[in-house]
Enzyme design. Structure first.
Site, PDB file in Angstrom:
ATOM      1  N   THR A  19      -3.085   0.987  -5.507  1.00 12.51           N
ATOM      2  CA  THR A  19      -3.188   1.886  -3.960  1.00 12.51           C
ATOM      3  C   THR A  19      -4.121   2.507  -4.314  1.00 12.51           C
ATOM      4  O   THR A  19      -5.329   2.249  -5.520  1.00 12.51           O
ATOM      5  CB  THR A  19      -2.336   2.958  -3.864  1.00 12.51           C
ATOM      6  OG1 THR A  19      -2.576   4.405  -2.490  1.00 12.51           O
ATOM      7  CG2 THR A  19      -1.784   3.561  -5.203  1.00 12.51           C
ATOM      8  N   ASN A  20      -5.827   2.594  -3.526  1.00  6.18           N
ATOM      9  CA  ASN A  20      -6.821   2.703  -3.685  1.00  6.18           C
ATOM     10  C   ASN A  20      -6.860   4.841  -3.631  1.00  6.18           C
ATOM     11  O   ASN A  20      -6.137   5.159  -2.480  1.00  6.18           O
ATOM     12  CB  ASN A  20      -7.802   2.663  -2.479  1.00  6.18           C
ATOM     13  CG  ASN A  20      -8.415   0.988  -2.433  1.00  6.18           C
ATOM     14  OD1 ASN A  20      -7.740   0.364  -3.566  1.00  6.18           O
ATOM     15  ND2 ASN A  20      -8.724   1.040  -2.069  1.00  6.18           N
ATOM     16  N   ASP A  56       1.104  -1.018  -0.318  1.00  7.02           N
ATOM     17  CA  ASP A  56      -0.143  -0.475  -0.140  1.00  7.02           C
ATOM     18  C   ASP A  56       0.548   1.158   0.391  1.00  7.02           C
ATOM     19  O   ASP A  56       2.352   0.844  -0.001  1.00  7.02           O
ATOM     20  CB  ASP A  56      -1.003  -0.054   1.273  1.00  7.02           C
ATOM     21  CG  ASP A  56      -1.750   1.282   1.621  1.00  7.02           C
ATOM     22  OD1 ASP A  56      -2.120   1.707   0.513  1.00  7.02           O
ATOM     23  OD2 ASP A  56      -1.968   1.775   2.470  1.00  7.02           O
ATOM     24  N   LYS A  89      -3.882  -1.565   6.568  1.00  4.15           N
ATOM     25  CA  LYS A  89      -5.208  -1.231   7.288  1.00  4.15           C
ATOM     26  C   LYS A  89      -5.112  -2.836   6.274  1.00  4.15           C
ATOM     27  O   LYS A  89      -4.856  -3.366   5.357  1.00  4.15           O
ATOM     28  CB  LYS A  89      -6.365  -0.647   6.180  1.00  4.15           C
ATOM     29  CG  LYS A  89      -5.870   0.967   6.637  1.00  4.15           C
ATOM     30  CD  LYS A  89      -7.646   1.586   6.499  1.00  4.15           C
ATOM     31  CE  LYS A  89      -7.177   3.598   6.959  1.00  4.15           C
ATOM     32  NZ  LYS A  89      -6.344   3.739   6.222  1.00  4.15           N
ATOM     33  N   ASP A 112      -0.252   4.770   1.011  1.00  4.13           N
ATOM     34  CA  ASP A 112      -0.663   6.132   2.077  1.00  4.13           C
ATOM     35  C   ASP A 112      -0.240   5.800   3.479  1.00  4.13           C
ATOM     36  O   ASP A 112      -1.313   4.348   3.778  1.00  4.13           O
ATOM     37  CB  ASP A 112      -2.016   7.173   1.911  1.00  4.13           C
ATOM     38  CG  ASP A 112      -1.069   7.674   0.772  1.00  4.13           C
ATOM     39  OD1 ASP A 112      -0.607   7.753  -0.288  1.00  4.13           O
ATOM     40  OD2 ASP A 112      -2.658   7.407  -0.422  1.00  4.13           O
TER      41      ASP A 112
END
Ligand SMILES: [Mg+2]
Ligand SMILES: [Zn+2]
Length: 185
Positions: free
Chosen positions: A56-57, A14, A139, A16
């Site tokens: 990444t979202n 991921d 997360k 961030d």
């Protein structure tokens, strides 16, 4: 013939809150700041033969907060900072979607984590062997479904002060070097 043996191991990451400080809808390249231990961990992993793949979202695009071009600039800044440590991200996979966002991004996609679309693409396009790969996020949704693609449960790591089992990427990767995998989530 290129056999299964040719498939490479990867570290899925991921962005961030995992590699860089989470600024929440980051769009300013000046705000890109590497987290403690991140560059060192990635350098060691690269040295150990891991392909570094960012997944990444970025729903800020669907929300209209910033454009794909602005997101590209942030990723280029990250690449610059990592290059100072000799680290190269093999590829960045980004989901710009959100069902309640703005067109053309307002779709139910297969790529927004925890969905696996971006990971599937990475594995196919980069020739990755999931069984030898590892993955980290800040997360659970960043990694929790990855065993469905054949990435071992114990190869997953949550980092950071929130739900993390590891303070940073370096502590996760040290565990991988000691045990071959992490401790799971
Ligand atoms: Mg994150
Ligand atoms: Zn998507």
């Amino acid at each position: 013939m290129k056999g299964h043996d040719a498939a490479r191991k990867a570290w899925f990451l991921d962005r961030d809150g995992t590699i860089i400080v989470d600024r929440h809808y980051l769009s300013d390249p000046e705000q890109v700041e590497l987290l403690e231990g991140a560059a060192q961990a990635l350098a060691q992993a690269q040295q150990a033969g891991y392909l570094l793949v960012v997944v990444t979202n970025q729903s800020g695009i669907a929300r209209g907060y910033f454009s794909e071009a602005e997101a590209d600039r942030v990723d280029r800044r990250l690449a610059e900072l990592l290059a100072e440590h000799g680290v190269t991200i093999a590829r960045t996979y980004r989901c710009p979607h959100l069902p309640e966002g703005k067109p053309p991004y307002d779709i139910v996609c297969d790529c927004r984590k925890p969905r696996l679309g971006l990971f599937r693409r990475a594995i196919a396009e980069l020739g990755i062997d999931p069984a030898r790969s590892i993955a980290c996020g800040d997360k659970p949704r960043d990694v929790e479904r990855l065993p469905g693609l054949g990435i071992p449960q114990e190869a997953l790591g949550i980092i950071g002060p929130g739900e993390g089992r590891y303070p940073d990427l370096l502590s996760f990767f040290r565990t991988v070097q000691q045990h071959g995998v992490g401790l799971g989530i």
